[in-house]
Write a protein that holds these residues in place. Structure first.
Motif, PDB file in Angstrom:
ATOM      1  N   MET A 171     -35.191  47.616   5.302  1.00 48.67           N
ATOM      2  CA  MET A 171     -35.089  48.994   5.460  1.00 48.67           C
ATOM      3  C   MET A 171     -34.289  49.903   4.478  1.00 48.67           C
ATOM      4  SD  MET A 171     -32.976  50.380   8.935  1.00 48.67           S
ATOM      5  CE  MET A 171     -33.359  48.910   9.652  1.00 48.67           C
ATOM      6  N   ASP A 172     -34.805  51.121   4.280  1.00 49.13           N
ATOM      7  CA  ASP A 172     -34.407  51.660   3.153  1.00 49.13           C
ATOM      8  C   ASP A 172     -33.154  52.297   3.415  1.00 49.13           C
ATOM      9  OD1 ASP A 172     -34.732  54.490   3.715  1.00 49.13           O
ATOM     10  OD2 ASP A 172     -36.792  54.520   3.631  1.00 49.13           O
ATOM     11  N   LYS A 173     -32.059  52.810   2.533  1.00 45.03           N
ATOM     12  CA  LYS A 173     -30.866  53.047   2.794  1.00 45.03           C
ATOM     13  C   LYS A 173     -30.805  54.518   3.449  1.00 45.03           C
ATOM     14  CE  LYS A 173     -28.745  50.355  -0.691  1.00 45.03           C
ATOM     15  NZ  LYS A 173     -27.655  50.169  -1.593  1.00 45.03           N
ATOM     16  N   GLY A 174     -31.956  55.451   3.348  1.00 43.17           N
ATOM     17  CA  GLY A 174     -32.052  56.790   3.800  1.00 43.17           C
ATOM     18  C   GLY A 174     -32.162  56.528   5.330  1.00 43.17           C
ATOM     19  N   ALA A 175     -33.100  55.705   5.800  1.00 41.83           N
ATOM     20  CA  ALA A 175     -33.085  55.643   7.090  1.00 41.83           C
ATOM     21  C   ALA A 175     -32.086  55.035   7.641  1.00 41.83           C
ATOM     22  CB  ALA A 175     -34.419  54.709   7.468  1.00 41.83           C
ATOM     23  N   PRO A 207     -28.418  65.287  27.313  1.00 38.01           N
ATOM     24  CA  PRO A 207     -29.781  65.623  26.741  1.00 38.01           C
ATOM     25  C   PRO A 207     -29.844  64.694  25.469  1.00 38.01           C
ATOM     26  CG  PRO A 207     -27.798  67.397  26.292  1.00 38.01           C
ATOM     27  CD  PRO A 207     -27.501  66.073  27.199  1.00 38.01           C
ATOM     28  N   VAL A 208     -31.012  64.468  24.920  1.00 37.41           N
ATOM     29  CA  VAL A 208     -31.537  63.676  24.145  1.00 37.41           C
ATOM     30  C   VAL A 208     -31.102  64.270  22.535  1.00 37.41           C
ATOM     31  CG1 VAL A 208     -33.688  64.513  23.698  1.00 37.41           C
ATOM     32  CG2 VAL A 208     -33.394  62.181  23.281  1.00 37.41           C
ATOM     33  N   ASN A 209     -30.947  65.518  22.436  1.00 35.65           N
ATOM     34  CA  ASN A 209     -30.561  65.978  21.262  1.00 35.65           C
ATOM     35  C   ASN A 209     -28.960  65.833  21.041  1.00 35.65           C
ATOM     36  OD1 ASN A 209     -29.653  67.988  23.373  1.00 35.65           O
ATOM     37  ND2 ASN A 209     -28.852  69.421  21.603  1.00 35.65           N
ATOM     38  N   LYS A 210     -28.218  65.225  21.875  1.00 34.36           N
ATOM     39  CA  LYS A 210     -26.740  64.580  21.688  1.00 34.36           C
ATOM     40  C   LYS A 210     -26.872  63.316  20.969  1.00 34.36           C
ATOM     41  CE  LYS A 210     -24.471  67.484  24.342  1.00 34.36           C
ATOM     42  NZ  LYS A 210     -23.307  68.198  23.867  1.00 34.36           N
ATOM     43  N   LEU A 211     -27.699  62.547  21.034  1.00 36.84           N
ATOM     44  CA  LEU A 211     -27.985  61.190  20.237  1.00 36.84           C
ATOM     45  C   LEU A 211     -28.795  61.399  18.895  1.00 36.84           C
ATOM     46  CD1 LEU A 211     -28.669  58.469  22.927  1.00 36.84           C
ATOM     47  CD2 LEU A 211     -26.597  59.171  21.845  1.00 36.84           C
ATOM     48  N   LEU A 212     -29.555  62.448  18.892  1.00 35.61           N
ATOM     49  CA  LEU A 212     -30.165  62.915  17.738  1.00 35.61           C
ATOM     50  C   LEU A 212     -29.668  63.705  16.942  1.00 35.61           C
ATOM     51  CD1 LEU A 212     -33.677  62.733  19.311  1.00 35.61           C
ATOM     52  CD2 LEU A 212     -32.393  60.921  18.074  1.00 35.61           C
ATOM     53  N   ASN A 213     -28.399  64.168  16.933  1.00 37.14           N
ATOM     54  CA  ASN A 213     -27.486  65.127  15.976  1.00 37.14           C
ATOM     55  C   ASN A 213     -27.325  64.348  14.895  1.00 37.14           C
ATOM     56  OD1 ASN A 213     -25.947  66.977  14.857  1.00 37.14           O
ATOM     57  ND2 ASN A 213     -24.632  67.395  16.697  1.00 37.14           N
ATOM     58  N   LYS A 258     -28.995  55.467   7.101  1.00 37.42           N
ATOM     59  CA  LYS A 258     -27.808  56.497   7.422  1.00 37.42           C
ATOM     60  C   LYS A 258     -28.045  57.271   8.993  1.00 37.42           C
ATOM     61  CE  LYS A 258     -29.813  60.528   5.020  1.00 37.42           C
ATOM     62  NZ  LYS A 258     -29.418  61.398   4.104  1.00 37.42           N
ATOM     63  N   TYR A 259     -29.378  57.191   9.070  1.00 39.11           N
ATOM     64  CA  TYR A 259     -29.958  57.861  10.627  1.00 39.11           C
ATOM     65  C   TYR A 259     -29.476  57.045  11.688  1.00 39.11           C
ATOM     66  CZ  TYR A 259     -31.858  61.569   7.593  1.00 39.11           C
ATOM     67  OH  TYR A 259     -32.196  62.521   6.799  1.00 39.11           O
ATOM     68  N   LEU A 260     -29.952  55.661  11.570  1.00 40.52           N
ATOM     69  CA  LEU A 260     -29.408  54.410  12.372  1.00 40.52           C
ATOM     70  C   LEU A 260     -27.876  54.447  12.706  1.00 40.52           C
ATOM     71  CD1 LEU A 260     -32.129  51.839  11.394  1.00 40.52           C
ATOM     72  CD2 LEU A 260     -32.087  53.572  13.074  1.00 40.52           C
ATOM     73  N   ILE A 261     -27.204  54.420  11.575  1.00 38.21           N
ATOM     74  CA  ILE A 261     -25.897  54.648  11.772  1.00 38.21           C
ATOM     75  C   ILE A 261     -25.369  55.552  12.606  1.00 38.21           C
ATOM     76  CG2 ILE A 261     -23.639  54.523  10.486  1.00 38.21           C
ATOM     77  CD1 ILE A 261     -25.026  52.804   8.288  1.00 38.21           C
ATOM     78  N   GLY A 263     -25.784  50.366  14.208  1.00 38.74           N
ATOM     79  CA  GLY A 263     -26.811  50.941  13.305  1.00 38.74           C
ATOM     80  C   GLY A 263     -27.665  49.796  12.772  1.00 38.74           C
ATOM     81  N   ARG A 264     -28.005  48.630  13.269  1.00 39.09           N
ATOM     82  CA  ARG A 264     -28.746  47.565  13.018  1.00 39.09           C
ATOM     83  C   ARG A 264     -30.156  47.476  13.728  1.00 39.09           C
ATOM     84  NH1 ARG A 264     -23.881  44.505  13.980  1.00 39.09           N
ATOM     85  NH2 ARG A 264     -25.143  43.194  15.301  1.00 39.09           N
ATOM     86  N   VAL A 265     -30.539  48.464  14.547  1.00 42.26           N
ATOM     87  CA  VAL A 265     -31.484  48.506  15.094  1.00 42.26           C
ATOM     88  C   VAL A 265     -32.551  49.758  15.079  1.00 42.26           C
ATOM     89  CG1 VAL A 265     -32.613  48.339  17.632  1.00 42.26           C
ATOM     90  CG2 VAL A 265     -30.625  47.093  17.029  1.00 42.26           C
ATOM     91  N   ASN A 266     -33.648  49.609  15.083  1.00 39.34           N
ATOM     92  CA  ASN A 266     -34.622  50.935  14.582  1.00 39.34           C
ATOM     93  C   ASN A 266     -35.021  51.143  15.965  1.00 39.34           C
ATOM     94  OD1 ASN A 266     -36.085  52.958  13.976  1.00 39.34           O
ATOM     95  ND2 ASN A 266     -37.308  52.029  12.431  1.00 39.34           N
ATOM     96  N   ILE A 267     -34.497  51.778  17.231  1.00 34.51           N
ATOM     97  CA  ILE A 267     -34.584  51.915  18.373  1.00 34.51           C
ATOM     98  C   ILE A 267     -35.782  52.634  18.811  1.00 34.51           C
ATOM     99  CG2 ILE A 267     -33.078  53.965  18.438  1.00 34.51           C
ATOM    100  CD1 ILE A 267     -32.328  52.888  21.323  1.00 34.51           C
TER     101      ILE A 267
END
Length: 75
Positions: free
Chosen positions: A1-5, A66-72, A7-10, A47-51
């Protein structure tokens, strides 16, 4: 997994932990509510799973947020 992705998982995991803890819900309780394992939820929060989208929706439904809370990913 690349480092850019990564940071989003974390950040996603941090957001999940934040809203779970704010509601005083344990990982075990959230696992029961979603049908996911406690170990899987722990891996998400660390941050160890690409959910998948399906599992994201299970989490927001169980947390009643709301889903946007987790995707912020800002801040």
């Amino acid at each position: 997994m690349d480092k850019g992705a990564n940071k989003y998982l974390i950040k996603f995991g941090d957001n999940l932990r934040k809203y779970r803890v704010e509601q005083s819900i344990s990982q075990k309780q959230l696992a029961f509510e979603t049908g996911l394992s406690r170990e899987y939820i722990n891996r998400i929060e660390n941050g160890r799973v690409n959910i998948s989208l399906t599992n994201i929706m299970e989490l927001v439904t169980a947390l009643n947020i709301p889903v946007n809370k987790l995707l912020n990913f800002t801040g």
